[in-house]
Design an enzyme around this catalytic site. Structure first.
Site, PDB file in Angstrom:
ATOM      1  N   ASN A 110       0.661  -1.437   0.165  1.00 14.91           N
ATOM      2  CA  ASN A 110      -0.213  -0.019  -0.008  1.00 14.91           C
ATOM      3  C   ASN A 110       0.881   1.179  -0.265  1.00 14.91           C
ATOM      4  OD1 ASN A 110      -2.584  -1.137  -0.411  1.00 14.91           O
ATOM      5  ND2 ASN A 110      -2.477  -1.073   2.215  1.00 14.91           N
TER       6      ASN A 110
ATOM      7  N   ASP B  78      -6.183  -3.135  -2.803  1.00 17.85           N
ATOM      8  CA  ASP B  78      -7.064  -3.459  -3.860  1.00 17.85           C
ATOM      9  C   ASP B  78      -7.135  -4.641  -4.759  1.00 17.85           C
ATOM     10  OD1 ASP B  78      -8.367  -1.889  -1.252  1.00 17.85           O
ATOM     11  OD2 ASP B  78      -8.917  -0.777  -2.933  1.00 17.85           O
TER      12      ASP B  78
ATOM     13  N   GLU C 177      -6.129  -7.404   5.550  1.00 13.59           N
ATOM     14  CA  GLU C 177      -5.201  -8.171   4.661  1.00 13.59           C
ATOM     15  C   GLU C 177      -6.044  -9.112   5.420  1.00 13.59           C
ATOM     16  OE1 GLU C 177      -2.316  -6.216   7.345  1.00 13.59           O
ATOM     17  OE2 GLU C 177      -4.052  -5.941   6.282  1.00 13.59           O
TER      18      GLU C 177
END
Length: 391
Positions: free
Chosen positions: A268, A277, A303
């Protein structure tokens, strides 16, 4: 018992009119469900048909017979159009209006039909039978894609109506109607009453199907994760309790997996949340592909993913976990400048005889922590509790 035909037609008219009005009101509450509009208009068309037929002897026969049967034909075919719209299929409107376009001139211009009730009743029975067959096929195909309990009831009503219609058509061949069609009779009014009751049954059933669909959508929205289309944590907790109780009743072992993507924060931070995503969705697809139909899989948070494996001991769960780990380390998603992939660490625990799902997940979490500490991209088994095999 002899039933008065005009009174019976009045009952049919009022029932159709009230049901059709209710369906239109429900359509206004759910304007996207155009099927409800079709079904409402279908019932109102049936009410108009009943009124014109009831006025036999008051209006000219060409008007009462022609328009009465024409509106009745539209009543039948609009029900099929509604089922197609409800199943998100295209409607060929020519096939919907053609029966009425054929019935109207046929019943007013051809002496065989304009002067004899038997052929008219027979033809309308055959039309209703064809509509029932079409409705059954449409509903059966739609049921394969979206299972609805009310649609099963409607399909049973279609089948009963088809059997009844064929019986009525057979009896009509040997039936000689009285000179006064509206005079009290025994055979035709009774048959017509039963037929209308069946038609009302499936009309009321299909009228409620949009509500069942909406309830299912709301239930899925409450239980599903919007990004991955897996269960969310609440949905997993609810369904896993039922699955565990079912397996314990059958004496089957149950195991859980707790899975965490490795270095996901770095993904990320480096490539952005959109890339993250995509990676989460890819992992969800991997888990779905490597799991069994009976397994419950959820995005447990961030996650982290969980799975409950009915009828699987820790060794069988280990095999499934290894398939997931092996497949996912070969998965990549496109990012700016190339491809991105990562790995997954998995903790496995078999649920003990008196253990809860939550407690087993805590043990799986400890095993997952060990897998992370020992280098990631690996699977760790939680110690087997005493009596776990009896779960």
């Amino acid at each position: 018992m002899l039933l008065d035909m005009r009174t019976l037609w009045m009952v049919i008219l009022v029932t159709y009119a009230l049901t059709g009005t209710l369906q239109l009101v429900l359509w206004r509450l759910q304007p996207r469900e155009r099927a409800m509009l079709c079904w409402g208009l279908s019932m109102l068309s049936g009410a108009l048909g009943a009124w014109f037929i009831m006025m036999r002897g008051v209006l000219p026969d060409s008007v009462s017979i022609g328009l009465g049967n024409g509106f009745t034909a539209i009543n039948y075919t609009l029900s099929t159009a509604g089922l197609l719209l409800f199943a998100r299929k295209r409607v060929n409107w020519w096939w919907i209006v053609m029966p009425a376009a054929v019935v109207l001139p046929l019943y007013t211009q051809v002496p065989l039909f304009s002067e004899h009730a038997g052929p008219r009743v027979l033809l309308m029975a055959l039309l209703l039978g064809a509509v029932c067959v079409a409705n059954l096929l449409i509903s059966w195909r739609a049921q394969q894609l979206e299972a609805l309990r009310l649609r099963q009831i409607a399909m049973a009503a279609f089948a009963l109506t088809l059997a009844f219609t064929l019986t009525r058509a057979t009896l009509t061949v040997f039936y000689t109607p009285p000179a006064d069609f509206m005079a009290p009779q025994a055979i035709q009014p009774t048959l017509m009453f039963l037929g209308i009751a069946l038609i009302l049954l499936w009309n009321i059933t299909v009228m409620l199907m949009p509500s069942e669909r909406l309830q299912n959508q709301l239930r899925r929205a409450a239980q599903d994760d919007a990004l991955t289309n897996l269960l969310n944590r609440g949905g997993f907790n609810t369904l896993s309790l039922r699955a565990l109780a079912r397996c314990r009743h059958m004496g089957q072992p149950v195991s859980v997996l707790l899975m965490d993507l490795d270095h996901f924060k770095r993904v990320n931070d480096t490539h952005g949340h959109e890339a993250g995503d995509r990676l989460l969705c890819s992992f969800a697809e991997t888990v779905r592909a490597q799991s069994r139909a009976s397994d419950l899989v959820a995005r447990y948070g961030g996650e982290e993913f969980s799975a409950l494996l009915p009828n699987a001991d820790r060794q069988q769960a280990l095999v499934i976990a290894e398939r997931i780990r092996y497949r996912f380390e070969r998965v990549s998603v496109p990012v700016e400048g190339g491809e991105l992939g990562t790995t997954v660490s998995i903790g496995v625990a078999e649920i003990g005889a008196q253990e809860t799902v939550e407690a087993a997940l805590q043990r799986a979490d400890q095993a997952l922590y060990t897998a992370k500490r020992e280098g990631r991209n690996r699977i760790t088994l939680a110690p087997l509790l005493q009596g776990a095999a009896a779960a």
